[in-house]
Write a protein that holds these residues in place. Sequence first.
Motif, PDB file in Angstrom:
ATOM      1  N   VAL A 195     -12.120  50.402 -29.712  1.00 23.31           N
ATOM      2  CA  VAL A 195     -12.460  48.974 -29.691  1.00 23.31           C
ATOM      3  C   VAL A 195     -12.246  48.397 -28.303  1.00 23.31           C
ATOM      4  CG1 VAL A 195     -11.927  48.689 -32.152  1.00 23.31           C
ATOM      5  CG2 VAL A 195     -10.140  48.250 -30.441  1.00 23.31           C
ATOM      6  N   THR A 196     -12.909  47.266 -28.055  1.00 24.95           N
ATOM      7  CA  THR A 196     -12.792  46.588 -26.766  1.00 24.95           C
ATOM      8  C   THR A 196     -11.516  45.766 -26.683  1.00 24.95           C
ATOM      9  OG1 THR A 196     -15.194  46.477 -26.589  1.00 24.95           O
ATOM     10  CG2 THR A 196     -13.940  44.994 -25.184  1.00 24.95           C
ATOM     11  N   ASP A 201     -17.380  45.120 -32.202  1.00 18.92           N
ATOM     12  CA  ASP A 201     -17.928  45.997 -31.166  1.00 18.92           C
ATOM     13  C   ASP A 201     -19.171  46.745 -31.618  1.00 18.92           C
ATOM     14  OD1 ASP A 201     -16.099  45.696 -28.920  1.00 18.92           O
ATOM     15  OD2 ASP A 201     -14.591  46.587 -30.243  1.00 18.92           O
ATOM     16  N   GLN A 228      -7.561  50.540 -28.542  1.00 14.69           N
ATOM     17  CA  GLN A 228      -8.263  49.862 -27.457  1.00 14.69           C
ATOM     18  C   GLN A 228      -8.706  50.904 -26.435  1.00 14.69           C
ATOM     19  OE1 GLN A 228      -6.694  46.112 -26.088  1.00 14.69           O
ATOM     20  NE2 GLN A 228      -7.190  46.678 -23.981  1.00 14.69           N
ATOM     21  N   ASP A 261     -17.987  46.132 -37.069  1.00 20.51           N
ATOM     22  CA  ASP A 261     -16.921  45.350 -36.448  1.00 20.51           C
ATOM     23  C   ASP A 261     -17.475  44.604 -35.232  1.00 20.51           C
ATOM     24  OD1 ASP A 261     -16.891  47.055 -34.199  1.00 20.51           O
ATOM     25  OD2 ASP A 261     -15.016  48.028 -34.747  1.00 20.51           O
ATOM     26  N   ALA A 294     -15.984  51.931 -26.965  1.00 16.48           N
ATOM     27  CA  ALA A 294     -16.142  51.019 -28.108  1.00 16.48           C
ATOM     28  C   ALA A 294     -17.585  50.941 -28.590  1.00 16.48           C
ATOM     29  CB  ALA A 294     -15.644  49.620 -27.734  1.00 16.48           C
ATOM     30  N   TYR A 353      -8.077  44.882 -28.687  1.00 17.48           N
ATOM     31  CA  TYR A 353      -7.182  45.298 -29.759  1.00 17.48           C
ATOM     32  C   TYR A 353      -6.860  44.166 -30.732  1.00 17.48           C
ATOM     33  CZ  TYR A 353      -2.907  46.784 -32.081  1.00 17.48           C
ATOM     34  OH  TYR A 353      -1.946  47.082 -33.018  1.00 17.48           O
ATOM     35  N   ASN A 373     -19.020  49.076 -34.152  1.00 13.08           N
ATOM     36  CA  ASN A 373     -18.621  50.274 -34.883  1.00 13.08           C
ATOM     37  C   ASN A 373     -19.001  50.093 -36.351  1.00 13.08           C
ATOM     38  OD1 ASN A 373     -17.115  51.802 -32.807  1.00 13.08           O
ATOM     39  ND2 ASN A 373     -15.792  49.999 -32.834  1.00 13.08           N
ATOM     40  N   VAL A 386      -7.477  52.154 -35.150  1.00 12.48           N
ATOM     41  CA  VAL A 386      -8.198  51.490 -34.064  1.00 12.48           C
ATOM     42  C   VAL A 386      -7.364  51.649 -32.808  1.00 12.48           C
ATOM     43  CG1 VAL A 386      -9.384  49.841 -35.568  1.00 12.48           C
ATOM     44  CG2 VAL A 386      -7.230  49.186 -34.501  1.00 12.48           C
ATOM     45  N   TRP A 402      -9.779  41.889 -37.585  1.00 10.07           N
ATOM     46  CA  TRP A 402     -10.980  42.231 -38.340  1.00 10.07           C
ATOM     47  C   TRP A 402     -10.700  43.361 -39.331  1.00 10.07           C
ATOM     48  CZ3 TRP A 402     -14.492  46.074 -39.455  1.00 10.07           C
ATOM     49  CH2 TRP A 402     -15.712  45.656 -39.972  1.00 10.07           C
ATOM     50  N   TYR A 403     -10.008  44.403 -38.896  1.00 11.90           N
ATOM     51  CA  TYR A 403      -9.729  45.542 -39.776  1.00 11.90           C
ATOM     52  C   TYR A 403      -8.717  45.177 -40.867  1.00 11.90           C
ATOM     53  CZ  TYR A 403     -12.832  48.672 -37.429  1.00 11.90           C
ATOM     54  OH  TYR A 403     -13.980  49.263 -36.955  1.00 11.90           O
ATOM     55  N   ALA A 430      -9.823  43.330 -32.966  1.00 13.97           N
ATOM     56  CA  ALA A 430     -10.059  44.422 -33.914  1.00 13.97           C
ATOM     57  C   ALA A 430      -8.979  44.462 -34.992  1.00 13.97           C
ATOM     58  CB  ALA A 430     -10.121  45.752 -33.172  1.00 13.97           C
TER      59      ALA A 430
END
Length: 116
Positions: free
Chosen positions: A11-12, A105, A52, A103, A57, A14, A107, A50, A20-21, A17
């Motif tokens: 991910v771009t 990014d 960073q 997500d 990403a 952290y 993914n 995940v 979101w996760y 993400a």
Amino acid sequence: MPLDLFAGVPVTEYAVALAWYERLLGSPPAFVASDTEAVWELAEHRFVFVEQRPEHAGHALHTIFVDDLDDLDAIVAQIAGRGLDPAERETYSNGVRKATYRDPDGNEIGFGGAPL
């Protein structure tokens, strides 16, 4: 030979993400490995993490397969209750269905299930 599976998602950002996760998976991570890596245990010995890694990403493609379509419907409804809707829904000719989430990014994390 017992095995553990760790499926990584680069991910771009952290913090973005992580939030979101947590919504997608319905809980905080099982553990935080570092300041830029968090890990969720989906089932015994099966993990998604995940990390960073901005240079990578947006390229993850993972599908989590559930036991049956009732389980899939329940999972999609629970995720919707947390404010996320699938980017795509597919039904294959053999009756297998899949809901794909993306997500921030790009993914892809899919949830799939087959008829009993």
